[in-house]
Design an enzyme around this catalytic site. Structure first.
Site, PDB file in Angstrom:
ATOM      1  N   HIS A  49       0.951  -1.175  -0.036  1.00 53.27           N
ATOM      2  CA  HIS A  49      -0.037  -0.059   0.021  1.00 53.27           C
ATOM      3  C   HIS A  49       0.869   1.026  -0.050  1.00 53.27           C
ATOM      4  O   HIS A  49       0.722   1.842   0.958  1.00 53.27           O
ATOM      5  CB  HIS A  49      -0.834   0.093   1.285  1.00 53.27           C
ATOM      6  CG  HIS A  49      -2.182   1.003   1.337  1.00 53.27           C
ATOM      7  ND1 HIS A  49      -2.185   2.368   1.533  1.00 53.27           N
ATOM      8  CD2 HIS A  49      -3.365   0.724   0.691  1.00 53.27           C
ATOM      9  CE1 HIS A  49      -3.267   2.752   1.386  1.00 53.27           C
ATOM     10  NE2 HIS A  49      -3.891   1.989   0.946  1.00 53.27           N
ATOM     11  N   PHE A  50       1.250   1.719  -0.995  1.00 55.33           N
ATOM     12  CA  PHE A  50       1.673   1.011  -2.408  1.00 55.33           C
ATOM     13  C   PHE A  50       2.945   1.152  -2.493  1.00 55.33           C
ATOM     14  O   PHE A  50       3.819   2.172  -2.023  1.00 55.33           O
ATOM     15  CB  PHE A  50       1.012   2.088  -3.330  1.00 55.33           C
ATOM     16  CG  PHE A  50      -0.533   1.821  -3.130  1.00 55.33           C
ATOM     17  CD1 PHE A  50      -1.213   1.203  -3.527  1.00 55.33           C
ATOM     18  CD2 PHE A  50      -1.120   3.126  -2.440  1.00 55.33           C
ATOM     19  CE1 PHE A  50      -3.046   1.045  -3.399  1.00 55.33           C
ATOM     20  CE2 PHE A  50      -2.542   3.266  -2.175  1.00 55.33           C
ATOM     21  CZ  PHE A  50      -3.291   2.231  -2.611  1.00 55.33           C
TER      22      PHE A  50
END
EC number: 4.2.1.59
Length: 146
Positions: A49-50
Protein backbone atom coordinates in the site's frame (compact mmCIF):
# COMPACT_ATOMS: atom_id res chain seq x y z
CA UNK A 1 2.88 9.39 30.23
CA UNK A 2 2.79 5.74 29.31
CA UNK A 3 5.59 3.80 27.65
CA UNK A 4 5.04 0.79 25.40
CA UNK A 5 5.18 -1.65 28.32
CA UNK A 6 2.30 0.06 30.13
CA UNK A 7 0.38 0.50 26.85
CA UNK A 8 0.56 -3.29 26.38
CA UNK A 9 -1.24 -3.67 29.72
CA UNK A 10 -4.18 -1.62 28.41
CA UNK A 11 -4.38 -2.83 24.80
CA UNK A 12 -4.70 -6.51 23.84
CA UNK A 13 -3.18 -5.81 20.39
CA UNK A 14 0.32 -6.98 19.48
CA UNK A 15 2.66 -6.58 16.51
CA UNK A 16 1.85 -5.76 13.77
CA UNK A 17 -1.48 -4.41 15.01
CA UNK A 18 -0.44 -2.44 18.09
CA UNK A 19 -0.66 1.11 16.70
CA UNK A 20 0.08 3.27 19.76
CA UNK A 21 3.77 3.71 20.58
CA UNK A 22 3.59 6.20 23.45
CA UNK A 23 1.03 8.14 25.46
CA UNK A 24 2.27 11.67 26.17
CA UNK A 25 -0.80 13.15 27.86
CA UNK A 26 -3.55 11.33 29.72
CA UNK A 27 -6.09 13.40 31.64
CA UNK A 28 -8.65 11.04 33.17
CA UNK A 29 -10.54 13.90 34.88
CA UNK A 30 -10.54 15.95 31.67
CA UNK A 31 -11.42 12.76 29.74
CA UNK A 32 -8.81 13.11 27.02
CA UNK A 33 -5.63 11.48 25.74
CA UNK A 34 -2.80 12.32 23.36
CA UNK A 35 -0.56 9.57 21.99
CA UNK A 36 1.96 8.92 19.20
CA UNK A 37 2.31 6.37 16.43
CA UNK A 38 5.69 6.52 14.70
CA UNK A 39 5.19 5.52 11.07
CA UNK A 40 8.22 3.64 9.70
CA UNK A 41 8.88 2.46 6.15
CA UNK A 42 9.35 -0.96 7.80
CA UNK A 43 5.60 -1.23 8.56
CA UNK A 44 4.34 -4.42 6.87
CA UNK A 45 1.41 -2.64 5.19
CA UNK A 46 3.78 -0.56 3.05
CA UNK A 47 4.70 -3.71 1.10
CA UNK A 48 1.36 -3.52 -0.66
CA UNK A 49 0.00 0.00 0.00
CA UNK A 50 1.64 1.15 -2.26
CA UNK A 51 5.20 -0.08 -2.94
CA UNK A 52 6.20 2.82 -5.22
CA UNK A 53 4.22 5.51 -3.35
CA UNK A 54 3.72 4.27 0.23
CA UNK A 55 0.90 5.79 2.29
CA UNK A 56 -0.58 4.54 5.54
CA UNK A 57 -3.98 2.90 4.93
CA UNK A 58 -6.82 5.05 6.23
CA UNK A 59 -8.40 2.15 8.10
CA UNK A 60 -5.20 1.85 10.16
CA UNK A 61 -5.30 5.55 11.02
CA UNK A 62 -8.86 4.98 12.26
CA UNK A 63 -7.71 1.91 14.21
CA UNK A 64 -4.87 3.90 15.79
CA UNK A 65 -7.35 6.56 16.94
CA UNK A 66 -9.64 3.82 18.28
CA UNK A 67 -6.76 2.25 20.22
CA UNK A 68 -5.93 5.61 21.83
CA UNK A 69 -9.62 6.01 22.71
CA UNK A 70 -9.60 2.48 24.14
CA UNK A 71 -6.73 3.32 26.48
CA UNK A 72 -8.67 6.37 27.67
CA UNK A 73 -11.78 4.24 28.22
CA UNK A 74 -9.86 1.64 30.23
CA UNK A 75 -8.23 4.34 32.36
CA UNK A 76 -11.58 6.07 32.97
CA UNK A 77 -13.13 2.76 34.08
CA UNK A 78 -10.09 1.77 36.14
CA UNK A 79 -9.83 -1.64 34.45
CA UNK A 80 -7.50 -3.51 32.08
CA UNK A 81 -8.12 -6.30 29.56
CA UNK A 82 -6.63 -8.71 32.13
CA UNK A 83 -9.61 -7.84 34.37
CA UNK A 84 -11.98 -9.32 31.78
CA UNK A 85 -13.10 -6.19 29.91
CA UNK A 86 -12.47 -5.32 26.24
CA UNK A 87 -13.48 -2.42 24.01
CA UNK A 88 -14.45 -3.35 20.46
CA UNK A 89 -14.41 -0.80 17.66
CA UNK A 90 -17.98 -0.88 16.32
CA UNK A 91 -18.32 2.22 14.17
CA UNK A 92 -17.54 5.80 13.32
CA UNK A 93 -19.42 8.96 12.44
CA UNK A 94 -18.25 12.17 10.80
CA UNK A 95 -15.15 10.43 9.37
CA UNK A 96 -12.88 12.62 7.23
CA UNK A 97 -9.45 12.07 5.70
CA UNK A 98 -7.61 15.26 4.85
CA UNK A 99 -4.04 14.33 3.99
CA UNK A 100 -1.94 11.18 3.46
CA UNK A 101 0.32 9.78 6.18
CA UNK A 102 3.77 8.86 4.87
CA UNK A 103 6.75 6.84 6.09
CA UNK A 104 8.73 8.92 8.58
CA UNK A 105 5.67 10.77 9.89
CA UNK A 106 4.80 10.87 13.56
CA UNK A 107 1.05 10.51 13.90
CA UNK A 108 -0.36 12.36 16.91
CA UNK A 109 -3.56 10.71 18.12
CA UNK A 110 -6.05 12.64 20.24
CA UNK A 111 -9.27 11.34 21.74
CA UNK A 112 -11.85 13.04 23.94
CA UNK A 113 -14.67 11.24 25.71
CA UNK A 114 -18.11 12.31 24.47
CA UNK A 115 -20.60 9.90 26.06
CA UNK A 116 -21.41 6.36 27.11
CA UNK A 117 -24.75 4.65 27.25
CA UNK A 118 -25.48 0.97 27.80
CA UNK A 119 -21.83 0.01 27.29
CA UNK A 120 -21.50 2.01 24.04
CA UNK A 121 -18.80 4.67 24.28
CA UNK A 122 -18.28 7.63 21.92
CA UNK A 123 -15.05 9.56 21.49
CA UNK A 124 -14.16 12.58 19.38
CA UNK A 125 -10.85 11.70 17.72
CA UNK A 126 -8.34 13.36 15.47
CA UNK A 127 -4.98 12.46 14.02
CA UNK A 128 -2.39 15.06 13.07
CA UNK A 129 1.09 15.15 11.54
CA UNK A 130 3.23 18.19 12.38
CA UNK A 131 0.12 19.95 13.68
CA UNK A 132 -1.84 19.41 10.45
CA UNK A 133 -5.04 17.38 10.77
CA UNK A 134 -4.94 14.25 8.60
CA UNK A 135 -8.05 12.47 9.91
CA UNK A 136 -10.98 13.09 12.25
CA UNK A 137 -13.94 11.00 13.37
CA UNK A 138 -16.28 10.14 16.17
CA UNK A 139 -15.21 6.65 17.21
CA UNK A 140 -17.77 4.29 18.71
CA UNK A 141 -16.66 1.41 20.94
CA UNK A 142 -18.60 -1.32 22.72
CA UNK A 143 -17.52 -2.36 26.20
CA UNK A 144 -17.75 -6.12 26.65
CA UNK A 145 -17.04 -8.39 29.59
CA UNK A 146 -15.14 -11.55 28.71
Amino acid sequence: MMDINEIREYLPHRYPFLLVDRVVDLDVEGKQIRAYKNVSINEPFFNGHFPEHPIMPGVLIIEAMAQAAGILGFKMMGVKPADGTLYYFVGSDKLRFRSPVLPGDQLTLEAKYLSDRRSIWKFECRATVDGKEVCSAEIICAERKL
